[in-house]
Every structure is written in C-alpha cells, then in structure tokens.
Design a protein around this motif. Structure first.
Motif, short mmCIF file in Angstrom:
data_model
loop_
_atom_site.label_atom_id
_atom_site.label_comp_id
_atom_site.label_asym_id
_atom_site.label_seq_id
_atom_site.Cartn_x
_atom_site.Cartn_y
_atom_site.Cartn_z
N ILE A 78 0.83 -1.20 0.00
CA ILE A 78 0.00 0.00 0.00
C ILE A 78 0.87 1.25 0.00
CG2 ILE A 78 -1.51 1.37 1.49
CD1 ILE A 78 -3.08 -0.57 -0.05
N LEU A 79 1.96 1.19 0.74
CA LEU A 79 2.88 2.33 0.77
C LEU A 79 3.42 2.61 -0.64
CD1 LEU A 79 3.97 4.29 2.79
CD2 LEU A 79 5.82 2.72 3.31
N TRP A 130 2.02 1.72 -3.46
CA TRP A 130 0.90 2.12 -4.32
C TRP A 130 0.61 3.61 -4.14
CZ3 TRP A 130 -4.52 -0.69 -4.06
CH2 TRP A 130 -5.27 -0.34 -5.18
N SER A 131 0.79 4.13 -2.94
CA SER A 131 0.37 5.51 -2.70
C SER A 131 1.45 6.53 -3.05
CB SER A 131 -0.05 5.67 -1.24
OG SER A 131 1.01 5.30 -0.40
N ILE A 132 2.55 6.09 -3.63
CA ILE A 132 3.57 7.04 -4.08
C ILE A 132 3.27 7.43 -5.52
CG2 ILE A 132 6.05 7.38 -4.49
CD1 ILE A 132 5.46 7.07 -1.56
N PRO A 133 3.08 8.72 -5.81
CA PRO A 133 2.78 9.12 -7.19
C PRO A 133 3.93 8.78 -8.13
CG PRO A 133 2.62 11.00 -5.68
CD PRO A 133 3.16 9.86 -4.90
N ALA A 134 3.59 8.47 -9.39
CA ALA A 134 4.60 8.07 -10.38
C ALA A 134 5.71 9.11 -10.51
CB ALA A 134 3.94 7.83 -11.73
N LEU A 135 5.30 10.38 -10.41
CA LEU A 135 6.28 11.47 -10.51
C LEU A 135 7.40 11.29 -9.48
CD1 LEU A 135 6.88 14.43 -11.57
CD2 LEU A 135 5.48 15.21 -9.66
N VAL A 136 7.00 11.00 -8.24
CA VAL A 136 7.98 10.87 -7.17
C VAL A 136 8.78 9.57 -7.28
CG1 VAL A 136 8.27 10.70 -4.68
CG2 VAL A 136 6.56 12.23 -5.63
N THR A 152 4.66 9.45 -17.63
CA THR A 152 5.41 10.16 -16.59
C THR A 152 6.77 9.51 -16.34
OG1 THR A 152 3.26 10.48 -15.58
CG2 THR A 152 5.16 11.11 -14.27
N ILE A 195 -6.64 6.12 -3.96
CA ILE A 195 -5.24 6.29 -4.36
C ILE A 195 -5.15 6.96 -5.72
CG2 ILE A 195 -3.10 5.08 -4.91
CD1 ILE A 195 -3.81 3.09 -2.75
N THR A 212 -3.39 10.72 -6.03
CA THR A 212 -2.11 10.90 -6.71
C THR A 212 -2.26 11.39 -8.15
OG1 THR A 212 -2.08 8.59 -7.42
CG2 THR A 212 -0.99 9.08 -5.36
N GLN A 250 -1.87 14.19 -14.25
CA GLN A 250 -2.03 14.69 -15.63
C GLN A 250 -3.28 15.54 -15.83
OE1 GLN A 250 -1.68 11.20 -18.16
NE2 GLN A 250 0.23 11.99 -18.95
N PRO A 306 -0.42 16.67 -5.61
CA PRO A 306 0.52 16.41 -6.71
C PRO A 306 0.94 17.69 -7.45
CG PRO A 306 -1.24 14.82 -6.76
CD PRO A 306 -1.62 15.82 -5.73
N ALA A 365 6.45 13.98 -0.46
CA ALA A 365 5.84 12.75 -0.98
C ALA A 365 5.49 11.79 0.15
CB ALA A 365 6.78 12.08 -1.97
N MET A 395 2.51 12.96 1.89
CA MET A 395 1.34 12.69 1.05
C MET A 395 0.87 11.27 1.20
SD MET A 395 1.68 13.95 -2.85
CE MET A 395 0.40 12.98 -3.61
N ALA A 396 1.82 10.34 1.28
CA ALA A 396 1.46 8.92 1.33
C ALA A 396 0.92 8.53 2.70
CB ALA A 396 2.67 8.06 0.97
N ILE A 446 -2.95 7.93 3.41
CA ILE A 446 -3.48 6.76 2.70
C ILE A 446 -3.13 5.48 3.45
CG2 ILE A 446 -3.27 5.39 0.61
CD1 ILE A 446 -3.11 7.84 -0.97
#
Lengths: 316, 310
Positions: free
Chosen positions: A134-135, A137-143, A252, B237, B241, B244, B259, B281, B284-285, B288
C-alpha cells in the motif's frame, strides 16, 4: 456463468430460476441505475473523443485557438498514410508493444504470486506485506521516478555502489539499460494494485468448495484450474486489460526519468504523440498517432474484452 | 509457490471460521505432517517479509534522503544507513501554508470522488449484474473501451469544453473528471461482487420479513463490503495521486492539489531539493497508509468474503 453460481448451496437450484427470471426485466430500473455513471463517462470521454477523431483527419496546429478546430483544413487520410509509411512509426510501435508486453507480463505474474503468497502466510506477515504494497501504491509516479532516477544515478546512486560500478556505469544511455529502469519503475509501482485485487478475488473462493474438491481427489493443480481460476477469472481479465491500456501509455516514468527530454530510442507511441502535438504543434499528426495506438490496443485486448463481455453478459 | 502447501485447511483457514471443524478433524488425522506444515508456513512468512523489504526499499531511500541535509545528499559514497538525522525538510514542508491549502483541496476532491464513485458505481454494477435490458452489452463495451483512451489526447478538447461551461479552475469540475477516470473500474469490480451474491439470499430475507431496503443493508451490503472497500481504496489512491488531468484543469495556486503542489515545488527551485520533495511525498502517502491500515483491520475481523454461502 455457471461456475459463478457454484458458491450457492446445493438444493436451491430449482427455486432460483423462477424469481431470477422475473427480476431480469426491471422496466426502467436498470436505466435509472446506470444513467448517472454513463452520463459522467460520456461527458468526459465521449465528446472529446469524437473531436479527437475529427482532428486526426485535419491539418490543424493551433492548440491555443481551439475554436478554429473543426473548421480546419480537411486532409482526408493524409495524416494516416504519412504515418503508416513512416518507418519511425513501425519502430516505435514495435518498441511500445515489446516493452508493454514485458511490463504487463511481469506485473501480472509477480502480482499473482504475491496474492497466492498472501494466502499462505500468517496474519502478521500478511500485514507487513500489505503495508509495504500500500505504501508503494500511494507514491505518485512522478515521485517514484525521481527516486529511481536518484538510485540509478551514475555518481550518487546506491545501485552502482551496491553493484560495485561506482561512478562508472550510466544506466540511462543504452537502450536496454534505460528501458530496464523504466520497466523496473513501472512494475514496482503496478504490482501492489494487481496483488491486492487478486488477493481480494482469492478471498471470494469459498473454502468448502476447495475442500470438497480435495475430498473428491483433486490435486492442487486441478483445484487451482477448476475451482479457483473460474472464480478469480473476471479479476484476472480486467487487471490484464487495464495493465495493457496503462502500460501502452507509460508517460510520466519515461518523461521524468530522462529529464523531460527522452532520446528517440526511449519514445513509445504516447511520448511520440505528445512531442509531435505539444512540442512541434502538429496536433493533427499527434491525434493520428493516438488513434492508431487505440486501434492497436483494441486488437491486442479483443480476446480479453470478449471474455469479459461473456462474463458480464450473464445477468443473474 | 503454489506447489507446496497450497489450499490445505490451515492455509484456507483465513477464509472463515466455518472451516475450523473440518480442518481440526483433518489435522488430527494427519498429525505427523503438521510440524512440516509449520516449517513451510515459516518459510513463506520469511519470503513475504523479504519481498516486503525489497519493495519498500525505494521508500526507505526516500526517507533517508528526506532526513539528510541538502549539502550531504550529493555525496560520492552513499550509505545504506543514515549518518546524521535531521527533520529539517519535514518541518520546512509542514510550516508551508501552501502545503496545507493543497492538502485541504486534495481531501475535498478525494473524499467527494470516493463517496460518489462508490455509490454511483454500485448502482451501475447492480444494473449490470442483476438486470437484463436493451443496450446492456453496449454499456459494458463502452465502460471497457473508455479506459483505453489516452488522457493526453482528451485534454485539449476537454479543456475547451470545460472553459466554455465554466468548470475549469473549479474543484467541482475536477471531481467530475476524477469520477470519469475511476468509475469504469469501480463498476466492473463491484459487478463481480454483486453477481457473487445469490439473488435467492435477498429474496429469502424478504420472505422472512425484511423490507427491500432492510435486505440490502443486512444481507447484500455486508457481502459486497470487501468489494466496496477495494474499489474505494483504488479510487482513493487514484484520485489522491492523479496528476495529468489535474495539471491541465487547475492553474490557480489556491486550487492546487498535493501532486500539483509537489510539481510546482519541483519546477520553482533551480536546484532540485530532493530532501524536501521526498519529505512532501512521504507526508502525502501517510494518510493513505493510515486509512488503509484502519480499514484492513475491519475487513480482516470477520466481514471477510467467502461468506457467500447462503
């Protein structure tokens, strides 16, 4: 499907058909239930999609003056014929298909193995694994891409230190290494969703059914093939099709990893369309690439979509 | 992995207490094997922990970077363990009022999207799972097909339509966009769970004196709850996050979501402040993960699926 009715206890077989048949025609009810969702989906995807297809038959480049679109010059199939005779199109398509196949294959296999593993472990171990997933999964692709970029950095990256290549090996130069890093970021980020959805599907398999099959002499393989697989199939199908859609359009990760200027050897169809449309202003060409991408995705996923339709086509 | 103790009673015990009697009986018969089974379980536990550590490593690395002073990040010899710990980056982010504005916007957008998407998606799933009607297959095909539409291609026309009807720059417009992104998956997943509940069950409850609404809340809802939880987590999620679409719809800093705040932070500084980006980041996480841990407990404590038994 008939396999979906397996969980119902024996003996209800006769009683169920009559009321089930009655409820199948609910008059207006199904339309009312469906309309809010369809309205939103059509509003956001429908109209823009039609506009997109129209633009692919035009020669239009003024992104800032959208109102001039649809009044643009009609060029018929020119965009398509130019594209289909361009060798870069075929190279990029091949590259997209190969990398997407690797990403889908890896994330589905690893995700399935993780889900099966989660059934075998003690509760505390499952908590630890789920927590990690879950950790992630919750990281945005950008980061996550920035972290991977940093970890694979030639000078300051931990990967080179661990491998003993310190300061020597640049991961973002050769095609194979570069795509390897892209695939690693994508698969790392995709496995959590696949495994958690698969695990949720596996919990839907009633244990009595598995036990009954075992008592009847089925081995593990047969139990998986004939008892578990039919029940989790809808989830497997949807996850595979979604992975195909997403991995065909990886954006991304590639863009950020190569500091917003990926070399052409790291183009997939999505990146190429973006570069044509937003950097060179050829919006007509960009939409044509997108339209072709959608056709290719559709062709690849037709067997999955047909199976999904067959499963979903069964009202009960 | 599935080759050793797969689907033995001990392994499937997760699914519900009903199987306990059966498994107890089987364990009694097969006592000599139970010790081996325990070893195998421990082996799998170790594998699971090892995988968790590998998967979490990049995040550990984020944490390490976020706790390193910016001067020492560019060190030729990165270390696996922190040398000096500082919470400077975290306090820097937490003291930024823009972070809290973005946090508030993200909470508003995500909460609305999750609630509406689950509710509306559940209605649509019920229609598809329980009724036969005209255009049913077309609706299913439509729901599947829209997921392959590349966002980048939609953004220009969508932006135009939004500015025409005055929805750009509004959080409400953003919620509508997010709903379109999450609904197809929600509908499809929930359809499976609704279809998994035998229609007889609902009717039996109504014969026994439940109203239709009562039957829904007492019978259907508990049984599809795992499905609702997993689609809600997906939507949560995805929305939390999403970058775009938001990036094209919102340009006013007062309407930034997290974001966008992160991206703005990235482009606003000449040198990439890795420590503060990683700290942002991680912050942010955090909500969740906390939310998930709360829900996970509830799901595991008895409302587990496999209860589809009648």
């Amino acid at each position: 499907m008939t396999d979906q009715s397996l969980p119902t206890p024996v003996g209800t077989g006769r009683g169920r058909s009559a009321p089930a048949a009655k409820r199948r025609h609910g008059g207006l009810a199904p339309y009312l239930l469906l309309s809010p969702s369809l309205l939103i989906i059509v509003a956001i995807f429908g109209l823009p999609l039609i506009v997109m297809f129209i633009l692919s038959f035009q020669n239009w480049s003024q992104i800032n003056e959208f109102s001039s679109a649809l009044k643009g010059q009609w060029t018929g199939f020119t965009n398509y014929t130019t594209l289909l005779t361009d060798s870069q199109f075929w190279q990029t398509t091949l590259r997209t298909v190969v990398t997407a196949t690797l990403m889908v294959g890896l994330s589905m296999t690893i995700g399935m193995l993780f889900a099966l593993l989660m059934r075998q472990v003690s509760t505390w171990a499952r908590y630890i694994l789920t927590f990690a997933l879950i950790l992630v999964w919750s990281i945005p692709a950008l980061v996550s891409t920035l972290v991977f970029q940093w970890m694979f950095n030639r000078q300051y990256g931990i990967v080179n230190v661990l491998l003993g290549y310190n300061n020597v090996h640049d991961w973002l130069v050769s095609s194979i290494d570069g795509w390897g890093v892209v695939i690693a970021v994508v698969v790392w980020g995709a496995t959590p969703m696949v495994s958690i959805m698969m695990y949720a599907a596996l919990t839907q398999v009633p244990s009595e059914l598995v036990e009954a099959a075992q008592l009847d002499g089925a081995n593990r393989r047969q139990v998986f093939r004939h008892v578990i697989e039919p029940i989790i199939r809808p989830v497997v199908l949807i996850m595979t099709s979604l992975s195909v859609f997403w991995d065909f359009q990886v954006f991304t990760q590639i863009f950020v990893l190569f500091s917003n200027q990926p070399n052409t050897q790291f183009y997939n169809l999505g990146i190429w369309s973006y570069v044509e449309g937003w950097q060179y202003g050829n919006y007509g060409v960009a939409t044509t690439i997108t339209a072709c991408t959608m056709v290719i995705m559709l062709v690849i996923t037709i067997p999955y979509l047909r199976q999904l339709l067959r499963i979903g086509g069964d009202a009960r | 992995m599935s080759s050793s103790t797969a689907f033995t009673p001990a392994a499937t015990g997760v699914l519900g207490s009903e199987s306990k009697d059966a498994s107890a009986a089987r364990v009694a018969v097969a006592r000599p094997r139970s010790r081996r089974k325990q070893y195998v379980r421990w082996f799998f536990n170790l594998v699971a922990v090892a995988i968790a550590m590998v998967w979490i490593f990049p995040i550990y690395w984020m944490l390490l970077v976020s706790m390193t002073p910016i001067g020492s990040i560019y060190s030729i010899h990165p270390q696996l363990l922190p040398s000096g710990v500082t919470w400077f980056a975290f306090s820097q982010v937490l003291h930024d009022p823009d972070f809290w504005t973005a946090f508030r916007n993200s909470v508003i957008v995500t909460f609305s999207t999750v609630v509406i998407s689950t509710f509306v998606g559940f209605l649509a799933a019920t229609a598809i799972a329980r009724f036969r009607f005209r255009f049913r297959n077309s609706a299913i095909v439509l729901i599947m097909i829209v997921q392959m539409v590349p966002l980048i291609a939609l953004i220009v026309p969508l932006f135009y339509i939004y500015s025409k009807i005055g929805l750009s720059e509004s959080l409400f417009g953003l919620v509508i966009g997010m709903l379109a992104l999450s609904l197809p998956f929600c509908i499809w997943t929930l359809r499976g769970f609704v279809a998994g509940v035998p229609a007889d069950l609902e009717e039996a409850a109504m014969v026994d004196g439940c109203t239709r609404v009562g039957a829904f809340f007492r019978i259907i809802l508990p049984l599809v709850l795992p499905g609702i939880v997993s689609t809600a987590i997906y939507t949560l999620i995805q929305t939390w996050t999403e970058f775009q679409l938001t990036n094209f719809m919102i340009s006013d800093q007062n309407h930034f979501t997290l974001p966008l705040y992160l991206n703005h932070f990235l482009s606003a500084n000449q040198q990439i402040l890795y420590n503060e980006i990683m700290a942002t980041a991680l912050l942010m996480a955090a909500p969740i993960v906390i939310l998930f841990l709360l829900v996970q407990r509830q799901v595991a404590s008895g409302l587990t699926a496999g209860a589809v038994k009648g």
